[in-house]
Design an enzyme around this catalytic site. Structure first.
Site, short mmCIF file in Angstrom:
data_model
loop_
_atom_site.label_atom_id
_atom_site.label_comp_id
_atom_site.label_asym_id
_atom_site.label_seq_id
_atom_site.Cartn_x
_atom_site.Cartn_y
_atom_site.Cartn_z
N ALA B 222 0.84 -1.20 0.00
CA ALA B 222 0.00 0.00 0.00
C ALA B 222 0.87 1.24 0.00
O ALA B 222 1.87 1.30 0.72
CB ALA B 222 -0.89 0.01 1.23
N THR B 224 -0.86 4.71 -0.57
CA THR B 224 -1.78 5.61 0.11
C THR B 224 -3.07 4.89 0.51
O THR B 224 -3.97 5.49 1.07
CB THR B 224 -2.15 6.79 -0.81
OG1 THR B 224 -2.68 6.24 -2.03
CG2 THR B 224 -0.94 7.64 -1.14
N SER B 225 -3.16 3.58 0.22
CA SER B 225 -4.38 2.83 0.51
C SER B 225 -4.22 2.04 1.82
O SER B 225 -3.13 1.95 2.35
CB SER B 225 -4.68 1.89 -0.65
OG SER B 225 -3.76 0.81 -0.63
N THR B 229 -2.05 -5.65 -2.36
CA THR B 229 -2.08 -7.11 -2.44
C THR B 229 -0.93 -7.73 -1.65
O THR B 229 -1.10 -8.73 -0.96
CB THR B 229 -2.06 -7.56 -3.91
OG1 THR B 229 -3.28 -7.13 -4.53
CG2 THR B 229 -1.94 -9.07 -4.04
N ASP B 282 -1.18 11.59 -10.60
CA ASP B 282 -1.51 10.28 -11.14
C ASP B 282 -2.14 10.53 -12.51
O ASP B 282 -3.28 10.17 -12.76
CB ASP B 282 -2.49 9.59 -10.20
CG ASP B 282 -2.46 8.08 -10.37
OD1 ASP B 282 -1.63 7.58 -11.13
OD2 ASP B 282 -3.29 7.40 -9.74
N SER B 290 3.77 3.78 -16.20
CA SER B 290 4.19 3.09 -14.98
C SER B 290 3.68 1.65 -14.97
O SER B 290 4.43 0.69 -14.75
CB SER B 290 3.67 3.87 -13.77
OG SER B 290 3.82 3.13 -12.60
#
Lengths: 531, 531
Positions: B222, B224-225, B229, B282, B290
């Site tokens: 992660a 910013t979350s 996974t 983003d 990316s």
């Protein structure tokens, strides 16, 4: 004179109380230039509890002050022990306490204006409050290099509309010291730059001050050019003067020619320039905000602005110059600054000398009414001085030039200049025997014809490589100007240097391109500016 | 598998011979994170002769290697003496020599690609060679933070056209390691992000690998979350594996679920992200370059890409999703990657759990065919797995979903997952007794109606404040989803935390906005995506 209350810059008093345990301050003899660095031991409780990361921003508080610093983590207790916080030299000095003083370290709050910055990155138009917040954070050194660069690049090119440029200018004035000379008319002049040898200020100031107008001229040192006005004036007199001394000189002699670095005018501009310079960014919006904010903060009520145009000038066409003029005029009018834009011939360097000593020689030749004096420098200076003299309520439009010429030709300008030089601290310069760099070489014509172009950029580059402005006597002495006839073997210019390595660098650049072209009379480019 | 020759990254062998006197290397126990710092004594001959300035970039050469470092100037011979050059920890390690080894220090050459960067700042379109040069310099850490940020911001929004995005992607692939699995079909999936709980990879990998396709899935943690996974998989098994071990697992089990940080795929991307993240940039071009560069470097031949749309997703409208799809497809086709874009429902989080342990529980419920399993997570995973299975040359379009469902319902997906978990190193997770954070509070409905919106951003923020992903058992457990009826007092979601302070932060955020709205049935927003 007086000044309005300056906006607070770091270090400032903090209202937050101490949090967490205190650490002992330790001065580390490490010079990190303008970037404050704090050093914490990895095993230190504060470091572990706060979840710091190397390179994150921390706030160090003590003695009623606070500074922001970048964190480095130390694994050697000999350098910084547990219970200590090390600071780089400049950072330590800002706190004004002794080694061992207790201090508090915490995560720095993110700058308040970051949401506004993000909206600008998204291409939004910002309001006055947004610019105020961004510029305040920048002036207080709260932006990281990343955030600072993002703001500069997102405001580059045509990203700012003219009202935003006004907001930016206003915000930059608000964050710094603003001078008030208690005079109805305070004049100033500025050139947007890019033309080597363009030392008109050193003639305009004594002429206009001799007429009696207040002209507190502060200048920058060269950033990317071979000499700034401050560098050239420094050949004649001291330019780094305490602020109070400067105001005394202006009160007594109506003018000064000093370095502006000590005055803390528009501090956000200095921070922004630290990013704009390495990126060679000089967009219209940023140029207007930077120039006008500094002039307004310095207390000017009337400004004459010189925009040179030419194939190797900053501005290359008349439509571009007119667009820039309109932007300057719009913002100046919002800021209640009386602005007179003069578009001038920027096809070639002004005067002959390029480099501090060489330019000082040119200036003194003009002031002495020496027949050898470069006429283009004289003419341009009289024209600009005339425009400024017309700011006086008693002078009619069109009369200024003749008044300026009389002041120059009568020797009153020289007398005024000598008084200013004496007041600032004379260096004893003899313009007839200028202390030029002892080493030199000459660039010569290889064909017959007339000079059809002189590349401002290449001539400036050669002068810098030769050592200007660091070596005062280094630079380029132009012996032929646009339109002048040359025969093969004629000297086009002479390069002076103080050191062999410098001379060699300059010679190599000159061999790649000497910056002067010879051709037919008809090939000299025209420029249509008021003369 | 094998890999193609990796492009050189720093440290590299240098061809330049030593210049000037050598200095003795000294390791300083200072951690400056990713920024190399070199320390020179101010009285050192090399420092004086080279005309260095603090913060300028220097090159340190020894042992056939060279690194770039930022210079700090030291005034304490106890720290770094004359004749020594100090290096920060990481910088020292990169040179691979002992303390006291001789080294040479010189001014760093400016990065070759700076003129191309300046052209981009001026708004010009760049060519393939320009992007190659810029990305090579970035991967070799030759750009300063200022230059890096300038590139990112100047390439932001619609500043890159689609061919430039292709050039950028290609350049990013060239600078890193590129894996070759020696298989005609190597599949991968990716989601552009922004939807909490969206852990489909942990279901898609075992299903598709059980079918026999090679699926070497590497994921990020992660940023910013509340969980990536890799964070969620780490609840079940080790994810930081040596690269050779990873390839063994893939060879044996067709798939893996590992952290991608050790693979050195697209190293320029990691450097760019270090600037994009703090600026929350983003943009479509950077996202495409990316994602695709990493997938191509990882050896994928077929990629299924998930673009969720919804009012609080990254992409908020179908036209925007279609524009992004076309850009992905254009670049993928130029790169010869077979790409299948799936636009999905991003109106709310997927599954129930948000946070590593909670999401691992959801995943295992689906794999176990538990009747409690969240159906939206199951459905979406089957749909994506079906699309990937259709990459197999023997499978007809439209058959994939049924095959995926059979693999899941028969228990073969669970068996495959368990084999991968064992191979990576199992952590002994019991999905029926997940180790949730011991502290919790509940957000309740205050009125009757149906759930009309769940704010992805606010729910993610609350889960992060509660401690996710750092505290594995922390997060948000959603008990009501869109369209479900609620009565006043019903629990909307439960927040778990490991520490009191975290719980308090989460509770405050929840009080400001709980992120779930209740209204009439007709107020539930529709989303028109293929289901």
């Amino acid at each position: 004179m007086s000044e309005s209350a300056p906006a607070p810059t770091t270090p400032t008093a903090t209202t937050a109380g101490p949090a967490g345990p205190s650490l002992k301050l330790r001065r580390l003899a490490i010079d990190t230039y303008r970037e404050n660095v704090a050093y914490l031991n990895r095993d230190c409780d504060v470091y572990r509890a706060e979840g710091f990361q190397a390179l994150s921003k921390v706030e160090v508080r003590t003695n009623g002050r606070r500074i922001l610093a970048t964190l480095n983590v130390v694994d050697d207790p000999g350098l910084v022990g547990c219970g200590e916080v090390g600071l780089s030299q400049d950072a330590f000095a800002q706190l004004g306490v002794e080694d061992g003083h207790p201090a508090y370290v915490s995560q720095a709050e993110p700058p308040e204006s970051i949401p506004a910055l993000f909206r600008k990155l998204d291409g939004e138009r910002l309001g006055q409050g947004d610019f105020d917040a961004i510029i305040r954070d920048i002036a207080q050194h709260r932006y990281s290099k990343i955030e600072l660069t993002a703001f500069v690049v997102a405001s580059n090119r045509s990203e700012l509309d003219r009202e935003e440029v006004y907001f930016l200018t206003e915000a930059m004035v608000k964050t710094g010291r603003r001078l008030d000379w208690r005079q109805p008319v305070v004049v100033d002049k500025h050139c947007i730059g890019g033309i080597p040898g363009n030392r008109t200020s050193m003639l305009v100031v004594p002429i206009v001050a001799a007429y009696g107008l207040v002209f507190p001229k502060t200048s920058s040192r060269a950033i990317t050019s071979p000499a700034g006005t401050a560098d050239t004036m420094e050949v004649l007199a001291r330019v780094e003067l305490p602020f109070d001394r400067l105001t005394d000189i202006v009160r007594q002699h109506h003018g000064c020619l000093a370095w502006g670095g000590t005055a803390d005018l528009s501090p956000a501009d200095d921070v922004l320039i630290s990013v704009e310079r390495p990126l060679s960014i000089d967009s219209p919006g940023q140029m207007v905000a930077s120039i006008l904010s500094k002039k307004i903060a310095a207390g000017a009520t009337h400004l004459v602005l010189d925009i040179p145009i030419g194939p190797t000038a900053k501005v290359r066409s008349m439509p571009e110059a007119q667009r820039l003029r309109r932007l300057f005029e719009y913002v100046a009018s919002r800021m209640r600054l009386s602005l007179d834009v003069v578009i001038t011939d920027g096809r070639q360097p002004i005067g002959r000398g390029i480099g501090p000593v060489l330019e000082a020689r040119d200036v003194m030749q003009v002031l002495q009414n020496d027949p050898e004096a470069p006429q283009d420098l004289r003419q341009k200076s009289l024209r600009l001085a005339g425009r400024l003299i017309e700011c006086h309520p008693d002078v009619r439009g069109g009369e200024g030039y003749a008044i300026a010429r009389d002041i120059l030709e009568s020797g009153r300008a020289l007398t005024q200049m000598n008084a200013i030089i004496e007041a600032q601290g004379a260096c004893g310069f003899d313009y007839q025997n200028p202390p030029l760099g002892a080493l030199s070489f000459e660039a010569r014509a290889t064909e017959a014809g007339v000079v059809t172009s002189i590349d401002n950029l290449q001539i400036a580059r050669i002068a810098r490589l030769a050592g200007a402005p660091h070596v005062q006597g280094a630079g380029v002495d132009l012996l032929r100007k646009l339109g002048e006839p040359v025969a093969p073997g004629d000297v086009l210019y002479r390069v002076h240097a103080g050191f062999g390595a410098d001379l060699e660098f300059a010679r190599q650049a000159c061999q790649r391109s000497q910056g002067v072209q010879i051709g037919a009379v008809g090939a000299v480019p025209h420029v249509f500016v008021e003369s």
